[in-house]
Design an enzyme around this catalytic site. Structure first.
Site, PDB file in Angstrom:
ATOM      1  NE  ARG A 234     -23.478  48.098  -2.536  1.00 15.32           N
ATOM      2  CZ  ARG A 234     -22.518  48.224  -2.562  1.00 15.32           C
ATOM      3  NH1 ARG A 234     -23.384  46.715  -2.005  1.00 15.32           N
ATOM      4  NH2 ARG A 234     -21.924  47.320  -3.034  1.00 15.32           N
TER       5      ARG A 234
ATOM      6  CG  HIS B  16     -27.492  46.068 -10.794  1.00 16.91           C
ATOM      7  ND1 HIS B  16     -28.758  44.932 -11.146  1.00 16.91           N
ATOM      8  CD2 HIS B  16     -27.920  46.688 -10.546  1.00 16.91           C
ATOM      9  CE1 HIS B  16     -29.486  45.912 -10.711  1.00 16.91           C
ATOM     10  NE2 HIS B  16     -28.993  46.577  -9.941  1.00 16.91           N
TER      11      HIS B  16
ATOM     12  NE  ARG C 229     -23.518  53.798  -1.510  1.00 18.11           N
ATOM     13  CZ  ARG C 229     -22.857  52.531  -2.336  1.00 18.11           C
ATOM     14  NH1 ARG C 229     -21.537  52.403  -2.334  1.00 18.11           N
ATOM     15  NH2 ARG C 229     -23.233  52.232  -2.743  1.00 18.11           N
TER      16      ARG C 229
ATOM     17  CB  CYS D  40     -17.891  48.422   2.813  1.00 18.42           C
ATOM     18  SG  CYS D  40     -18.226  50.466   2.011  1.00 18.42           S
TER      19      CYS D  40
ATOM     20  CD  GLU E 252     -17.254  54.387  -3.943  1.00 16.04           C
ATOM     21  OE1 GLU E 252     -17.237  53.144  -4.319  1.00 16.04           O
ATOM     22  OE2 GLU E 252     -18.161  55.061  -3.542  1.00 16.04           O
TER      23      GLU E 252
ATOM     24  NE  ARG F  73      -3.460  -2.080   3.057  1.00 15.05           N
ATOM     25  CZ  ARG F  73      -4.681  -2.453   2.936  1.00 15.05           C
ATOM     26  NH1 ARG F  73      -5.220  -0.975   2.145  1.00 15.05           N
ATOM     27  NH2 ARG F  73      -4.966  -3.655   2.405  1.00 15.05           N
TER      28      ARG F  73
ATOM     29  N   GLY G 288     -14.122  51.354  -0.647  1.00  8.22           N
ATOM     30  CA  GLY G 288     -14.977  50.406  -1.765  1.00  8.22           C
ATOM     31  C   GLY G 288     -14.251  50.066  -2.727  1.00  8.22           C
ATOM     32  CB  THR G 289     -12.366  46.686  -2.986  1.00  9.81           C
ATOM     33  OG1 THR G 289     -12.947  46.752  -2.580  1.00  9.81           O
ATOM     34  CG2 THR G 289     -10.991  47.223  -1.363  1.00  9.81           C
ATOM     35  CG  ASN G 290     -17.655  45.923  -4.715  1.00  7.13           C
ATOM     36  OD1 ASN G 290     -16.663  45.230  -4.580  1.00  7.13           O
ATOM     37  ND2 ASN G 290     -18.312  46.722  -4.579  1.00  7.13           N
ATOM     38  CG  ASP G 291     -17.186  52.602  -7.828  1.00  4.60           C
ATOM     39  OD1 ASP G 291     -16.512  52.529  -8.913  1.00  4.60           O
ATOM     40  OD2 ASP G 291     -18.166  52.387  -7.000  1.00  4.60           O
TER      41      ASP G 291
HETATM   42  C1  PEP Z   1     -17.585  49.490  -3.953  1.00  4.52           C
HETATM   43  O1  PEP Z   1     -17.516  50.856  -4.588  1.00  4.52           O
HETATM   44  O2  PEP Z   1     -16.729  49.171  -3.446  1.00  4.52           O
HETATM   45  C2  PEP Z   1     -18.612  50.007  -2.939  1.00  4.52           C
HETATM   46  C3  PEP Z   1     -19.141  48.893  -1.895  1.00  4.52           C
HETATM   47  O3  PEP Z   1     -19.868  50.484  -3.211  1.00  4.52           O
HETATM   48  P1  PEP Z   1     -20.983  50.429  -5.188  1.00  4.52           P
HETATM   49  O4  PEP Z   1     -20.343  48.530  -5.266  1.00  4.52           O
HETATM   50  O5  PEP Z   1     -22.030  50.645  -3.887  1.00  4.52           O
HETATM   51  O6  PEP Z   1     -20.582  50.867  -5.750  1.00  4.52           O
HETATM   52 MG    MG Z   2     -18.589  52.320  -5.083  1.00  2.00          MG
END
Ligand code: PEP
Ligand code: MG
Length: 845
Positions: free
Chosen positions: A529, A422, A585, A798, A712, A79, A733-736
């Site tokens: 939001r 979105h 916000r 966030c 952001e 084995r 805001g790490t998305n933007d």
């Molecule tokens: C972002 O931009 O990280 C954020 C949290 O805001 P939204 O996604 O609403 O633009």
């Molecule tokens: Mg944003």
């Protein structure tokens, strides 16, 4: 063949033998533990990794000496024993030592048929795995003449008779297994499971426990928990007159079963002894183990034990039960559950045991699975929900006007989009399964159909299953497992909370979100939001009136109608959160998102506003922008159309007074989005302070509030020192910020992201996993500049990354105060935070 003459070339397993998992592999160590527990493990010899490496390189140990350990009736299995069981290894070879003499002996003791079957099985596996002969020539099952045919085929193919010397057989089997481990395929497979490139293998030689003979004889497996639920339950099979995991006609159930005979009834004493071995393993190996055993004439041998294979929900249940029984510590229990595995418990899942008819695949944007009828518009989704029929909203992409449809649907599927588009963001917030960027499907909105890559077409009303956990769209109704928010899950979360040393808040826009956040014990709301509150039918019209107002006064009249609605929104959130922080916000999106996009919508709006259609069309056109995400939105609206923020600030403060009067005191947090210059903050802050003073006077009440900035834009990160002087907190805001750092549209990047990741342009989708090198540097820079200017400024993230374990590790190491993520990701974030706290001390700067 050269021989290695090192006395440590093998070791016979015994309670005191010097066996180490790193040298002899996990299986050797595990068998030694069983021996220490007095379990009847057949004689076993372990070859350490250096011996196996030497064998692969052509040096042979003295197999005669190994064979001598087993005495005259040498019949063994070989084995594999890698350091980690997950890394696999070459399959077990049984019955090494089988030759004409052994065959004659076994014919006398166990009958000719049994001896033929064992010899045939060995010749077959030796021919294919060791001599590498064509398996097609050796696949015949046992039967008259099969053994003779296999032996003569071997002779014909290799020009020599089947080897009769047991020491030579053993040497060849060891060599083939050692070499198989070094092969490229095996190496790639184990590296995919996390093995290092130089992972090594130990090998075990074990006396065969035959599993054949008179009386109760056979082999089986037995475990004491259910692999899917983790609940205590004896599971497994006993196969009479069989070896290894071979199929046998003589299969028994382990416990009493109406479908047939069981080992429990047939041999209660053996059954009881096996159960005792199970409890001993659980207590002493500190794990739920599956026993592999053989019985020969009523005598039990334990050949092997492996960790019970388990689903995510079983993992949680088993870990908590072991800790509650005092077998492991709570910290161990926490570390035994992979944070991401928790998402499986929070949602319905496609049952992994059930068949899946996949017809398309996209990006797994929000976990969980749901079955529903296809609808192609938000209106159809609402109608379907009104009829009580679960539906799946299928759109090319979603926009604000789809939110109500998303609320009505059980899952969402979009052709376009990425992890922060979105549809993905809203679905995660709602806890809805969602697949985005499913470019394989073609949506035909005219004839309301959906075509998959294999040409199958589904019409509106047909049933499909969306598996948002792995991005698969399935035809029809798949079988489901229910969410498992049971006591085990809650207990684990409670333990995680006591250890986790970074705050975990939830992004919550509605009372439902806030209740989910409380259910998962979030430390507050890190992002509300507010624009999502304006899409209800009654508010949308007032909102549009506000947008169309010709003068600030007209605008104020419309805003005065929105004020009580907003106040009620915030009171509801404050009440649910009962004194926990709530970060609101201010309005963020461009105004035109609230306007109709088609002619029919414009006509309805003209009617509602009592204005000519041409004027409505003109105004809508005037508000449209080439680059709305870089246009009149966020704080830019706050500076140019200040009445909107005035109304929102008033609603927040009036709600604060009211909620504090009847419940826990509220200190609201007001956050300004899309800031890029300190002066923006100054301007907005002056007006908000003025509103706060007015509300204090009018309501004869005092309250405090905290003002913060959403970082952001890259410029806000660079100028964080200056900005922090006006604020209590900075929330990234790490998305933007990712969108603007890369110059990459978060709504369109899904189209080419997989190509980019496949070609290693990006290591990961940066909207999904925080880009620590680029965006991360802005985070570090912003945080340190902010803290240098104001040492008590609260720092957080966030954006969607807040729920990712890798990002949490980064934020924690950088000394951030909290992360905020979709409510359904809070448990994952909390457990990840607990893991990091247990594994690495906190390092604040
Ligand atoms: C972002 O931009 O990280 C954020 C949290 O805001 P939204 O996604 O609403 O633009
Ligand atoms: Mg944003």
């Amino acid at each position: 063949m050269q021989k290695i003459a090192d006395f440590s070339e093998f070791v016979k397993l015994s309670p005191a033998a010097p066996v180490q998992a790193t040298r002899h592999g996990w299986r050797a160590k595990c068998l030694q533990r069983l021996i220490r527990l007095d379990l009847p493990v057949p004689t076993t010899v372990a070859l350490p990794v250096e011996t196996v490496r030497a064998i692969a390189a052509g040096q042979m140990p003295d197999t005669g000496r190994i064979a001598a350990v087993f005495g005259s009736d040498f019949l063994v299995s070989v084995r594999s024993s890698p350091e980690n069981p997950e890394w696999g290894g070459p399959g077990t070879v049984l019955n090494v030592g089988m030759n004409d003499a052994m065959h004659a002996r076994l014919s006398d003791s166990h009958g000719r048929e049994a001896a033929d079957a064992l010899y045939l099985r060995f010749v077959q596996s030796y021919a294919t795995h060791v001599a590498r002969l064509d398996p097609d020539m050796f696949h015949a099952g046992p039967g008259e003449g099969a053994l003779a045919a296999a032996l003569s085929a071997y002779h014909a193919e290799t020009d020599e008779p089947f080897p009769q010397d047991p020491a030579r057989q053993l040497a060849e089997v060891l060599r083939s297994m050692a070499r198989a481990w070094e092969g490229t395929t095996a190496r790639l497979l184990r590296q995919a499971k996390g093995a290092p490139p130089d992972a090594v293998l130990g090998l075990l030689v074990q006396r065969m426990a035959l599993g054949i003979g008179p009386g109760i004889s056979g082999s089986g497996t037995m475990q004491f928990v259910d692999s899917v639920t983790g609940a205590p339950r004896i599971m497994g099979r006993f196969r009479g007159q069989s070896q290894g995991r071979a199929i046998s006609d003589d299969t028994l159930f382990l416990t009493r079963d109406p479908r047939g005979l069981s080992l429990e009834e047939l041999a209660p004493e053996i059954f009881a002894v096996l159960c005792g071995y199970g409890s001993a393993c659980r207590a002493r190996l500190r794990e739920e183990m599956q026993l592999e055993f053989a019985i020969e004439g009523g005598r039990i041998s334990v050949i092997d034990t492996v960790r019970v294979a388990r689903s995510a929900r079983a993992t949680v249940k088993i870990a908590v039960a072991l800790a509650e029984d005092g077998i492991i510590t709570r910290e161990d229990a926490l570390l035994r559950v992979e944070p991401r595995a928790l998402t499986e418990l929070l949602h319905y899942q496609v049952d992994p045991r059930a068949p899946r008819d996949r017809f398309a695949r996209g990006i797994a944007a929000s976990p969980g699975a749901a079955v529903g009828r296809i609808v192609f518009t938000a209106a159809a989704a609402q109608a379907s929900a009104a009829r009580g029929e679960p539906c799946i909203l299928v759109r090319r992409e979603t926009g604000p006007e789809d939110i109500r449809g998303m609320h009505a649907a059980v899952a969402v599927l979009t052709e376009r989009g990425g992890m922060t588009s979105h549809a993905a963001v809203i679905a995660r917030g709602l806890g809805l399964p969602c697949i985005v960027g499913c470019t394989e499907v073609h949506i035909n909105s005219r004839d309301r159909s959906l075509r998959g890559p294999d040409g199958r077409t589904f019409l509106e009303g047909e049933l499909i299953t969306v598996d948002g956990s792995n991005g698969e769209v399935l035809a029809g109704t798949a079988e489901m497992l229910e969410p498992a928010l049971d006591d085990g899950f809650r207990t684990l979360l409670r333990w995680a909370e006591t250890v986790c040393d970074i705050g975990i808040r939830a992004n919550a826009d509605t009372p439902d979100d806030a209740r989910t956040a409380r259910m998962f014990d979030a430390d507050g709301i890190g992002l509300c939001r507010t624009e999502h509150m304006f899409f209800d039918e009654d508010r949308l019209t007032v909102m549009r009136e506000m947008i169309f107002a010709d003068t600030p006064n007209d605008r104020r009249v419309a805003l005065d109608r929105l004020l009580p609605m907003q106040r009620a929104d915030f009171i509801a959130l404050f009440d649910i959160m009962a004194g926990l922080p709530v970060c609101i916000r201010l309005f963020d999106p461009p105004l035109h998102e609230f306007l109709p996009h088609d002619r029919e919508g414009m006509r309805e709006l003209a009617e509602a506003l009592d204005r000519p259609l041409s004027e409505v069309t003109r105004r809508v056109e005037a508000l449209s922008e080439f680059n709305p995400m870089l246009g009149m939105r966020g704080v830019r609206l706050g500076v140019t159309v200040p009445e909107i923020y005035d109304m929102q600030a008033r609603a927040i403060f009036e709600a604060t007074v009211e909620a504090s009067r009847r419940g826990a005191p509220v200190v609201p947090e007001v956050m300004i989005p899309l800031v890029s210059a300190a002066r923006e903050v100054e301007i907005v802050k002056t007006r908000i302070d003025a509103v706060a003073s007015a509300v204090r006077t009018e309501m004869k009440a005092d309250f405090a509030y905290r003002l913060g900035v959403m970082v952001e834009t890259p410029r806000a990160a660079l100028r964080a020192g200056e900005i922090a002087q006006h604020t209590h907190f900075l929330s990234f805001g790490t998305n933007d910020l990712t969108q603007m750092t890369y110059g990459l549209s978060r709504d369109d990047a899904g189209r080419f992201m997989s190509t980019y990741v496949n070609q290693h342009v990006y290591a990961e989708d940066p909207f999904h996993i925080l880009d620590v090198e680029g965006v991360g540097e802005l985070l570090l820079m912003g945080a340190s500049r902010g803290r240098a200017a104001r040492h008590d400024v609260t720092i957080s993230v966030c954006g969607e990354h807040g729920g990712n374990p890798e990002s949490i590790a980064f934020c924690r190491a950088a000394g951030f105060d909290y992360v905020s993520c979709s409510p359904f990701r809070v448990p994952v974030a909390r457990l990840a935070g607990a893991h990091f706290a247990l594994l690495a001390p906190r390092n604040r700067f």
